[in-house]
Design a protein around this motif. Structure first.
Motif, PDB file in Angstrom:
ATOM      1  N   LEU A 301       0.726  -1.084  -0.094  1.00 28.75           N
ATOM      2  CA  LEU A 301       0.007  -0.029   0.013  1.00 28.75           C
ATOM      3  C   LEU A 301       0.890   1.255   0.159  1.00 28.75           C
ATOM      4  N   LEU A 302       1.965   1.207   0.791  1.00 33.56           N
ATOM      5  CA  LEU A 302       2.818   2.322   0.901  1.00 33.56           C
ATOM      6  C   LEU A 302       3.672   2.811  -0.453  1.00 33.56           C
ATOM      7  N   GLU A 303       3.698   1.504  -1.229  1.00 34.93           N
ATOM      8  CA  GLU A 303       4.300   1.629  -2.468  1.00 34.93           C
ATOM      9  C   GLU A 303       3.292   2.568  -3.451  1.00 34.93           C
ATOM     10  N   GLN A 304       1.915   1.850  -3.463  1.00 39.75           N
ATOM     11  CA  GLN A 304       1.150   2.563  -4.266  1.00 39.75           C
ATOM     12  C   GLN A 304       1.063   3.998  -4.039  1.00 39.75           C
ATOM     13  N   TYR A 305       1.073   4.586  -2.564  1.00 43.83           N
ATOM     14  CA  TYR A 305       1.029   5.952  -2.242  1.00 43.83           C
ATOM     15  C   TYR A 305       2.366   6.727  -3.004  1.00 43.83           C
ATOM     16  N   ARG A 306       3.760   5.926  -3.139  1.00 43.19           N
ATOM     17  CA  ARG A 306       4.980   6.598  -3.412  1.00 43.19           C
ATOM     18  C   ARG A 306       4.678   6.712  -4.889  1.00 43.19           C
ATOM     19  N   THR A 307       3.848   5.857  -5.696  1.00 39.76           N
ATOM     20  CA  THR A 307       3.532   5.764  -6.920  1.00 39.76           C
ATOM     21  C   THR A 307       2.567   7.227  -7.334  1.00 39.76           C
ATOM     22  N   ILE A 308       1.375   7.061  -6.612  1.00 44.75           N
ATOM     23  CA  ILE A 308       0.740   8.464  -6.917  1.00 44.75           C
ATOM     24  C   ILE A 308       1.464   9.625  -6.695  1.00 44.75           C
ATOM     25  N   ALA A 309       2.346   9.739  -5.630  1.00 47.08           N
ATOM     26  CA  ALA A 309       2.930  10.696  -5.148  1.00 47.08           C
ATOM     27  C   ALA A 309       4.107  11.389  -6.492  1.00 47.08           C
ATOM     28  N   ALA A 310       4.635  10.353  -7.001  1.00 46.97           N
ATOM     29  CA  ALA A 310       5.369  10.539  -8.140  1.00 46.97           C
ATOM     30  C   ALA A 310       4.550  10.975  -9.440  1.00 46.97           C
ATOM     31  N   ALA A 311       3.763  10.334  -9.665  1.00 49.01           N
ATOM     32  CA  ALA A 311       2.665  10.702 -10.745  1.00 49.01           C
ATOM     33  C   ALA A 311       2.005  12.117 -10.645  1.00 49.01           C
ATOM     34  N   ARG A 312       1.676  12.559  -9.479  1.00 50.73           N
ATOM     35  CA  ARG A 312       1.300  14.105  -9.382  1.00 50.73           C
ATOM     36  C   ARG A 312       2.443  14.991  -8.892  1.00 50.73           C
ATOM     37  N   ALA A 313       3.703  14.659  -9.084  1.00 56.52           N
ATOM     38  CA  ALA A 313       4.828  15.483  -8.873  1.00 56.52           C
ATOM     39  C   ALA A 313       4.775  16.096  -7.480  1.00 56.52           C
ATOM     40  N   VAL A 314       4.284  15.502  -6.426  1.00 62.85           N
ATOM     41  CA  VAL A 314       4.387  15.927  -4.882  1.00 62.85           C
ATOM     42  C   VAL A 314       5.611  14.949  -4.259  1.00 62.85           C
ATOM     43  N   THR A 315       6.044  15.498  -3.169  1.00 61.50           N
ATOM     44  CA  THR A 315       6.944  14.722  -2.491  1.00 61.50           C
ATOM     45  C   THR A 315       5.970  14.002  -1.269  1.00 61.50           C
ATOM     46  N   ILE A 316       6.522  12.866  -0.816  1.00 60.95           N
ATOM     47  CA  ILE A 316       5.750  12.025   0.303  1.00 60.95           C
ATOM     48  C   ILE A 316       6.715  11.762   1.308  1.00 60.95           C
ATOM     49  N   ASN A 317       6.469  11.692   2.503  1.00 61.18           N
ATOM     50  CA  ASN A 317       7.081  11.403   3.608  1.00 61.18           C
ATOM     51  C   ASN A 317       6.031  10.476   4.781  1.00 61.18           C
ATOM     52  N   ILE A 318       6.684   9.110   4.861  1.00 61.28           N
ATOM     53  CA  ILE A 318       6.039   8.291   5.752  1.00 61.28           C
ATOM     54  C   ILE A 318       6.623   8.165   6.877  1.00 61.28           C
ATOM     55  N   GLU A 319       5.757   8.267   7.963  1.00 61.25           N
ATOM     56  CA  GLU A 319       6.599   7.848   9.359  1.00 61.25           C
ATOM     57  C   GLU A 319       5.622   6.884  10.054  1.00 61.25           C
TER      58      GLU A 319
END
Length: 410
Positions: A301-319
């Motif tokens: 699931l977190l990998e899917q989040y990263r894929t969405i972030a890359a596609a939308r050109a935003v950065t993501i930080n997961i804690e």
């Protein structure tokens, strides 16, 4: 077979109503760790324990104990309990029901010869309401207390170490609260289901097979804030739209994997009606009965989040802010709970898992653990509408007493 007693169930219900009055807020139930309401509630529990013929004490973490003493304790001590603290604006049955039912069950055994001690415990902090750190009471009993916790502060800046001192407890003595595995026979807990399965099946009680593992994350999305009227959609880096896609993805992913996943908080930082959101944070709570599945699902699931972030050109930080492993209930205790339910109800026991965490998770570190669930209305919990039926309480009490009668043969 122990009789199903409505009179005893009514006394349990009255005592639950009484305990609900020990609250930090008028008109609602809120009782947190190491507060004045905590102390008053435990003093009331100690009084009821003494009336049941139990020896009482408070340990160094703030848990309240009562013991039915055996004249010939040749085996380990059996512990029965639950927690006495609550969430904010809580229901009155989550936790206290199991404590008060245990006291009532031991009151019924007064005068009977037991080959072992039986202890009742009211764990002081299962919910983590005050310090956002759960299972503190049972962690102390299991020898899992982390000294770093003493520095955690509440909303008023009071640390756990300070709160312990103000409560009359010594932080340096916390180790004395721990119990040794070789001295214990097992741990039993009766708890409301906090879910709708038993009600959907028209069953008063069910035997718990295990407690789900859980992981919690804070997801921080950073895009670019901009004017709502001048930046074309194709050129935006909208943090909220990215978060929304991730949240929608969470629901569909959980359905596909047959797990549960929840986004409980979502905050736009610095938002305004005419500004493209540039920074959004949301939470993720993901749970499974199978620890391997939990680990894999979190990764996917977190990998899917990263894929969405890359596609939308935003950065993501997961804690990762919390994790607890899945804990199976002891197979032997499951079977014995099943036999007790069948003896009391005349029907085969129904077995179900727990999606919520319990002090039993910690107790499983040092002794065999088994739980019984009690039907609650519409599966509602952590809510003032939390409710149980008198007849169901009587059935659960009879099942617990049956377990105690059979315990000498364990």
């Amino acid at each position: 077979m122990p009789a199903v007693s409505l009179e005893k169930a009514q006394r349990i219900m009255r005592r639950i109503d009484t305990l609900a009055q020990y609250s930090a807020m008028d008109g609602m139930v809120t009782r947190a760790y190491l507060t004045a309401q905590h102390k008053a509630a435990h003093q009331q529990l100690a009084e009821w324990m003494q009336q049941a013929g139990l020896q009482t004490w408070q340990d160094e973490v703030g848990n309240q104990w009562g013991r039915l003493v055996s004249a010939n304790p040749t085996q380990g001590t059996l512990i029965i309990g639950s927690h006495s603290d609550t969430v904010v604006n809580a229901g009155k049955y989550d936790g206290p029901l199991g404590v008060i039912m245990a006291i009532e069950a031991l009151a019924s055994l007064q005068g009977q010869a037991l080959p072992f001690h039986v202890d009742v415990v009211a764990f002081a902090d299962e919910e983590g309401t005050r310090f956002n750190t759960t299972l503190l009471g049972s962690s102390g009993v299991c020898g899992c207390w982390n000294p770093a916790w003493l520095d955690i502060v509440d909303a008023d800046g009071i640390s756990i170490g300070q709160a312990l001192a103000e409560f009359g407890l010594e932080a340096a003595a916390i180790g004395q609260a721990s119990r040794q595995a070789e001295s214990l026979k097992g741990y039993l807990e009766v708890h409301i289901e906090q879910g709708p399965m038993l009600e959907s099946l028209d069953l008063a009680v069910g035997v718990v097979t295990g407690i789900a593992g859980a992981k919690r994350y804070l997801i921080d999305i950073k895009g670019v804030a901009g004017h709502a009227g001048t930046v074309p959609l194709a050129l935006r880096h909208d943090a909220l739209c990215a978060a929304a896609e991730m949240i929608s993805c969470t629901e569909s992913f959980a359905q596909q994997q047959q797990i549960v996943a929840t986004v409980g908080k979502c905050q736009i930082r610095g938002g305004a009606v005419n500004v493209i959101p540039g920074n959004v944070q949301f939470s993720l709570d993901i749970r499974s009965q199978d620890q391997a599945q939990l680990e894999l699902c979190c990764q996917q699931l977190l990998e899917q989040y990263r894929t969405i972030a890359a596609a939308r050109a935003v950065t993501i930080n997961i804690e990762n802010i919390y994790q607890a492993s899945a804990v199976p209930c002891d197979a032997k205790l499951q079977a014995q709970w099943g036999e007790a339910v069948a003896a009391v109800t005349g029907k085969p026991a129904y077995y179900l898992s727990s999606g919520a965490g319990h002090d039993a998770m910690m107790m499983a570190n040092i002794t065999p653990m088994g739980m019984l669930f009690l039907r609650c209305e519409k599966g509602i919990s952590h809510n003032p509408r939390e409710n149980v039926q008198l007849d169901d309480v009587a059935v659960a009490l009879a099942c617990l007493i049956q377990m105690l009668h059979s315990a000498s043969a364990w």
